[in-house]
Design a protein around this motif. Structure first.
Motif, PDB file in Angstrom:
ATOM      1  N   LEU A   1       0.993  -0.873   0.076  1.00  0.00           N
ATOM      2  CA  LEU A   1      -0.282   0.068   0.273  1.00  0.00           C
ATOM      3  C   LEU A   1       0.806   1.161  -0.491  1.00  0.00           C
ATOM      4  CD1 LEU A   1      -1.981   1.415   0.395  1.00  0.00           C
ATOM      5  CD2 LEU A   1      -3.055   0.813   2.798  1.00  0.00           C
ATOM      6  N   ALA A   2       1.632   1.032   1.154  1.00  0.00           N
ATOM      7  CA  ALA A   2       2.948   1.979   0.763  1.00  0.00           C
ATOM      8  C   ALA A   2       3.740   2.666  -0.585  1.00  0.00           C
ATOM      9  CB  ALA A   2       4.086   2.244   1.701  1.00  0.00           C
ATOM     10  N   PHE A   3       3.426   1.911  -1.178  1.00  0.00           N
ATOM     11  CA  PHE A   3       4.495   1.870  -2.699  1.00  0.00           C
ATOM     12  C   PHE A   3       3.426   2.383  -3.768  1.00  0.00           C
ATOM     13  CE2 PHE A   3       7.874   0.483  -0.996  1.00  0.00           C
ATOM     14  CZ  PHE A   3       9.088   0.723  -1.554  1.00  0.00           C
ATOM     15  N   THR A   4       2.253   2.222  -3.345  1.00  0.00           N
ATOM     16  CA  THR A   4       0.812   1.985  -4.596  1.00  0.00           C
ATOM     17  C   THR A   4       0.068   3.538  -4.130  1.00  0.00           C
ATOM     18  OG1 THR A   4      -0.240   0.680  -3.636  1.00  0.00           O
ATOM     19  CG2 THR A   4       1.204  -0.104  -4.984  1.00  0.00           C
ATOM     20  N   VAL A   5       0.607   3.962  -3.086  1.00  0.00           N
ATOM     21  CA  VAL A   5      -0.681   5.160  -2.436  1.00  0.00           C
ATOM     22  C   VAL A   5       0.158   6.334  -3.660  1.00  0.00           C
ATOM     23  CG1 VAL A   5      -1.093   7.106  -1.339  1.00  0.00           C
ATOM     24  CG2 VAL A   5      -0.671   4.808  -0.781  1.00  0.00           C
ATOM     25  N   VAL A   6      -1.005   7.163  -4.844  1.00  0.00           N
ATOM     26  CA  VAL A   6      -0.543   7.628  -6.095  1.00  0.00           C
ATOM     27  C   VAL A   6      -0.141   9.214  -5.606  1.00  0.00           C
ATOM     28  CG1 VAL A   6      -2.455   6.509  -7.652  1.00  0.00           C
ATOM     29  CG2 VAL A   6      -2.902   8.650  -5.694  1.00  0.00           C
ATOM     30  N   ASP A   7       0.824  10.011  -6.195  1.00  0.00           N
ATOM     31  CA  ASP A   7       1.919  11.119  -5.418  1.00  0.00           C
ATOM     32  C   ASP A   7       0.313  12.485  -5.406  1.00  0.00           C
ATOM     33  OD1 ASP A   7       4.221  10.137  -5.337  1.00  0.00           O
ATOM     34  OD2 ASP A   7       4.452  10.249  -6.995  1.00  0.00           O
TER      35      ASP A   7
ATOM     36  N   VAL B   1       8.885  13.197   1.065  1.00  0.00           N
ATOM     37  CA  VAL B   1       9.527  12.216   2.325  1.00  0.00           C
ATOM     38  C   VAL B   1       8.524  11.551   2.804  1.00  0.00           C
ATOM     39  CG1 VAL B   1      10.058  13.603   4.848  1.00  0.00           C
ATOM     40  CG2 VAL B   1      10.799  14.662   1.754  1.00  0.00           C
ATOM     41  N   SER B   2       6.991  11.855   3.189  1.00  0.00           N
ATOM     42  CA  SER B   2       6.375  11.401   4.203  1.00  0.00           C
ATOM     43  C   SER B   2       6.480   9.603   3.230  1.00  0.00           C
ATOM     44  CB  SER B   2       4.601  12.153   3.596  1.00  0.00           C
ATOM     45  OG  SER B   2       4.755  13.277   4.073  1.00  0.00           O
ATOM     46  N   ARG B   3       6.157   9.490   2.180  1.00  0.00           N
ATOM     47  CA  ARG B   3       6.053   8.295   1.524  1.00  0.00           C
ATOM     48  C   ARG B   3       7.425   7.487   2.372  1.00  0.00           C
ATOM     49  NH1 ARG B   3       3.324   5.900  -2.841  1.00  0.00           N
ATOM     50  NH2 ARG B   3       3.543   7.634  -3.965  1.00  0.00           N
ATOM     51  N   SER B   4       8.619   8.336   1.977  1.00  0.00           N
ATOM     52  CA  SER B   4       9.451   7.724   2.361  1.00  0.00           C
ATOM     53  C   SER B   4       9.880   7.205   4.090  1.00  0.00           C
ATOM     54  CB  SER B   4      11.196   8.628   2.325  1.00  0.00           C
ATOM     55  OG  SER B   4      12.380   8.041   2.194  1.00  0.00           O
ATOM     56  N   GLN B   5       9.724   7.888   4.615  1.00  0.00           N
ATOM     57  CA  GLN B   5       9.022   7.428   6.002  1.00  0.00           C
ATOM     58  C   GLN B   5       8.871   6.555   6.376  1.00  0.00           C
ATOM     59  OE1 GLN B   5       7.681  11.820   7.358  1.00  0.00           O
ATOM     60  NE2 GLN B   5       9.722  12.367   7.628  1.00  0.00           N
TER      61      GLN B   5
ATOM     62  N   LEU C   1       7.961   0.750   7.500  1.00  0.00           N
ATOM     63  CA  LEU C   1       7.826  -0.583   7.747  1.00  0.00           C
ATOM     64  C   LEU C   1       8.629  -1.557   7.599  1.00  0.00           C
ATOM     65  CD1 LEU C   1       4.758  -0.235   5.480  1.00  0.00           C
ATOM     66  CD2 LEU C   1       4.555  -0.761   8.033  1.00  0.00           C
ATOM     67  N   GLN C   2       9.761  -0.867   6.484  1.00  0.00           N
ATOM     68  CA  GLN C   2      10.868  -1.700   6.437  1.00  0.00           C
ATOM     69  C   GLN C   2      11.918  -2.560   7.577  1.00  0.00           C
ATOM     70  OE1 GLN C   2      13.626   0.378   4.031  1.00  0.00           O
ATOM     71  NE2 GLN C   2      15.400  -1.179   3.715  1.00  0.00           N
ATOM     72  N   GLN C   3      11.622  -1.230   8.731  1.00  0.00           N
ATOM     73  CA  GLN C   3      12.651  -1.965   9.951  1.00  0.00           C
ATOM     74  C   GLN C   3      12.248  -2.189  10.754  1.00  0.00           C
ATOM     75  OE1 GLN C   3      12.817   2.242  11.714  1.00  0.00           O
ATOM     76  NE2 GLN C   3      14.530   3.271  10.030  1.00  0.00           N
TER      77      GLN C   3
ATOM     78  N   GLU D   1      15.759  -1.319  -2.344  1.00  0.00           N
ATOM     79  CA  GLU D   1      16.229  -1.924   0.063  1.00  0.00           C
ATOM     80  C   GLU D   1      15.217  -2.443   0.148  1.00  0.00           C
ATOM     81  OE1 GLU D   1      16.638   2.055   1.993  1.00  0.00           O
ATOM     82  OE2 GLU D   1      17.544   2.854  -0.030  1.00  0.00           O
ATOM     83  N   GLN D   2      14.502  -2.951  -0.380  1.00  0.00           N
ATOM     84  CA  GLN D   2      13.596  -3.846  -0.041  1.00  0.00           C
ATOM     85  C   GLN D   2      13.693  -5.826   0.029  1.00  0.00           C
ATOM     86  OE1 GLN D   2      11.112  -2.560   2.330  1.00  0.00           O
ATOM     87  NE2 GLN D   2      12.469  -0.304   1.020  1.00  0.00           N
ATOM     88  N   GLN D   3      12.356  -5.965   0.494  1.00  0.00           N
ATOM     89  CA  GLN D   3      12.307  -7.729   0.453  1.00  0.00           C
ATOM     90  C   GLN D   3      11.812  -7.944  -0.300  1.00  0.00           C
ATOM     91  OE1 GLN D   3      12.092  -9.868   4.325  1.00  0.00           O
ATOM     92  NE2 GLN D   3      11.939 -11.754   3.299  1.00  0.00           N
ATOM     93  N   LEU D   4      11.461  -8.242  -1.297  1.00  0.00           N
ATOM     94  CA  LEU D   4      10.737  -8.330  -2.404  1.00  0.00           C
ATOM     95  C   LEU D   4       9.993 -10.101  -2.171  1.00  0.00           C
ATOM     96  CD1 LEU D   4      12.092  -6.566  -5.552  1.00  0.00           C
ATOM     97  CD2 LEU D   4      10.444  -5.869  -3.758  1.00  0.00           C
ATOM     98  N   GLU D   5       8.703  -9.856  -2.222  1.00  0.00           N
ATOM     99  CA  GLU D   5       8.435 -11.328  -3.220  1.00  0.00           C
ATOM    100  C   GLU D   5       7.574 -11.497  -3.630  1.00  0.00           C
ATOM    101  OE1 GLU D   5       6.610 -13.533   1.066  1.00  0.00           O
ATOM    102  OE2 GLU D   5       8.650 -13.296   2.194  1.00  0.00           O
ATOM    103  N   ALA D   6       6.709 -12.222  -4.014  1.00  0.00           N
ATOM    104  CA  ALA D   6       5.701 -12.807  -5.261  1.00  0.00           C
ATOM    105  C   ALA D   6       4.423 -12.943  -4.233  1.00  0.00           C
ATOM    106  CB  ALA D   6       6.077 -13.894  -5.995  1.00  0.00           C
TER     107      ALA D   6
END
Length: 619
Positions: A249-255, A267-271, A276-278, A328-333
């Motif tokens: 969801l964090a990646f697909t929310v539109v700009d 910046v908000s998307r990156s944060q 979530l990554q941490q 930088e992410q752990q990608l899964e199918a």
């Protein structure tokens, strides 16, 4: 199923349909056979198709409603459903919430009360008192479609308090909230405000909206700053490995489209992604290529961005900033969702019918494409490709329109299509009439202004209230019975037929669709034939209609005379007549015999290519 069909889902309730749960859908008494492809090859009517299979859709909705009532997770049903049936799931949930509503009240019966409460919001303290004392404070408002409205007086109460923590504390004294009262406000609330809201909420961890909890909603709004507080209430962003994740969801929310918000949004998307990554959230996607450039394909059941044609959950991202974060992410199918046999039995009749429909559509489309190509016209696929190419190559839709105009003005109408709208005009009560007059004077938005024009068919005298304002499109100024008579009546009430939409288009497209009398009326009123600057003008349409109808349009010569000097698009259309309709072209030559200046237009058309797209429908 076609994209058009996917947009025409969720039919209205039909009381004759018998509720069935847990049983395979029964076909209707008369089979929903695919439309016959005639010699003229009319594409099958999607609206008629959907109307005929409405009982099957209704049964699917009833089944989904029962599943939700039996506590089957929304997200589980969401994953199992083909993309075109997701609106049925959303409708099933609305029906279930409506059936469970406490103190249901028809919104239409309380419009005046609600309007008064909204008007008093300018005085927050007074508004808080009146809202809390209203008999509707704990009611569930039922919208005109018979469904529970997301609007509530408790959400209005929060709006009245705004950012004033003292007022908000007073407002929430002795008030119990639910997550639905403020979920969509998470986009703007402060940490301090949310702390108070959560303290006043009964079981905030149990709230769900399309399967999302409050933390997922915070991720949707890229509010990483709210997530630690929500976690203290045991509300964490969702993750089911191999299925869906808040990271998706964090990646697909539109700009954000607002220029002043773009950098803040990034910046908000990156944060949010870092948060979530941490915590070990995975991203269901893959790094791919799109037209030879790096891309990220993300699978998200909460996909609110651009979607691929056949996959509602898949989004292709080319944004460099998100691509860098994806590295930088752990990608899964995503694993394939298993559809229970009972569920599959519910879907089978619908899928069978739409397969028949799609086969008939494809056969007809192939015939139409062949016919078009034989006359040097582009297919729908070629037109779509040209529009998408222009959008991708240019910096803005306006720049894309200018580029398409150079290829052919008719392509601009494919970029900015006029939607087909129902011209039926519902009756207005006195309150509705007053709201309409206000919109005619100033609707505040081009689309609302367009819709306001529709009601002039019912009462043309209201045209005296029209004030010049931006209009999105003009097709609501057509009449179901007699457009020319309707326009003449508008003229008697001071309405100008020189009206243009926000793209500079005037009423000639509607006039040509309505008939020669309507075109003659616009010419009589002196409506310009050389607009818009970008897109087909009156002569483009007149020539294409002459080509399509295989006879000269009655207004063609008059429009040529008014224009005086041809543009390249006009000459390419004359070339089309010469090349593919020689009899019509000869008739035009004869008609121009006493017009030497106009006849000179036809001198050397061989240097022009026939226009590849018509400015009129070729149905």
């Amino acid at each position: 199923m076609t994209a058009e069909a996917a947009d025409a889902l969720a039919p209205a309730d039909q009381s004759a349909v018998v509720a069935t749960t847990g049983q395979a859908l029964a076909s209707s008494d008369q089979p929903l056979s695919a439309p016959t492809v005639t010699a003229q090859c009319q594409l099958p009517d999607i609206n008629a198709f959907e109307e005929r299979r409405a009982p099957l859709r209704q049964q699917l909705q009833l089944y989904l409603q029962q599943q939700l009532q039996d506590a089957v997770p929304y997200t589980e049903l969401q994953r199992a459903l083909p993309a075109q049936y997701l609106p049925d799931l959303a409708l099933a949930q609305r029906k279930l919430l409506t059936s469970q509503a406490k103190d249901p009240q028809l919104l239409s019966e309380h419009r005046d009360t609600l309007l008064q409460l909204q008007q008093v919001l300018v005085e927050p303290a007074k508004a808080l008192e009146q809202i809390k004392n209203s008999v509707l404070f704990n009611a569930t408002l039922i919208a005109p479609d018979g469904m529970a409205s997301p609007f509530s007086l408790k959400s209005l109460l929060l709006s009245a308090a705004a950012d004033d923590m003292v007022l908000l504390t007073q407002a929430l004294d002795d008030v119990e909230l639910s997550g639905s009262d403020y979920a969509m406000a998470l986009q703007h609330v402060s940490l301090q405000q949310l702390k108070l809201l959560l303290a006043k909420t009964k079981a905030p961890a149990e709230f769900r909206m399309e399967g999302m909890n409050l933390a997922d909603v915070a991720v949707m709004f890229l509010r990483a700053d709210l997530l630690p507080l929500l976690a203290s209430y045991d509300i964490n962003p969702t993750e089911i490995r191999g299925q869906y994740s808040a990271m998706d969801l964090a990646f697909t929310v539109v700009d954000r489209s607002e220029p002043n918000q773009t950098s803040i949004h990034k910046v908000s998307r990156s944060q949010t992604i870092r948060y979530l990554q941490q915590r070990g959230y995975v991203l269901h996607g893959a790094l791919t290529q799109q037209d030879g450039a790096p891309a990220l394909t993300v699978n998200s059941i909460w996909n609110y961005g651009p979607r691929t044609r056949r996959d509602n959950f898949r989004q292709i991202i080319e944004d460099p900033a998100r691509l860098a974060l994806a590295n930088e992410q752990q990608l899964e199918a995503v694993t394939t969702a298993e559809v229970p046999a009972e569920f599959a039995a519910q879907l089978q009749p619908l899928q069978h019918e739409e397969q028949q429909f799609e086969q008939a559509r494809q056969r007809c489309q192939q015939m139409r494409d062949s016919a078009r190509q034989a006359e040097g016209l582009w297919t729908d696929a070629q037109i779509s490709a040209a529009v998408q190419s222009a959008l991708k190559a240019q910096i803005s839709p306006n720049a894309a329109a200018a580029a398409l105009h150079q290829q052919d003005p008719a392509l601009v109408d494919r970029l900015w299509p006029t939607p087909k709208k129902d011209l039926n005009v519902p009756a207005l009560d006195q309150a509705g009439r007053e709201r309409l007059i206000a919109r005619l004077q100033g609707a505040g938005h081009p689309i609302r202004a367009s819709r306001a024009l529709k009601y002039l068919q019912q009462e043309p005298a209201l045209a005296v209230h029209w004030q010049p304002q931006d209009v999105e499109y003009l097709n609501f100024l057509q009449s179901q019975s007699n457009t020319t008579s309707f326009w003449r009546e508008l003229l008697t009430h001071g309405f100008s037929l020189h009206l243009q939409d926000i793209h500079g288009r005037n009423l000639y497209p509607q006039a040509f669709a309505a008939g020669a009398d309507a075109v003659a009326l616009l010419l009589e009123e002196g409506v310009a034939v050389d607009v818009p600057a970008v897109g087909p003008d009156a002569l483009d349409v007149a020539l294409d209609q002459s080509y399509r109808d295989k006879k000269l349009h009655p207004a063609l010569l008059t429009i040529m005379q008014k224009l005086g000097k041809p543009e390249a698009s006009h000459l390419s259309r004359l070339r089309r007549l010469q090349q593919y309709q020689p009899e019509v072209f000869t008739t035009l030559q004869q008609a121009l015999a006493k017009e030497p200046l106009l006849l000179a237009w036809l001198d050397d058309l061989s240097q022009y290519e026939a226009n590849p797209v018509l400015a009129v429908s070729d149905e």
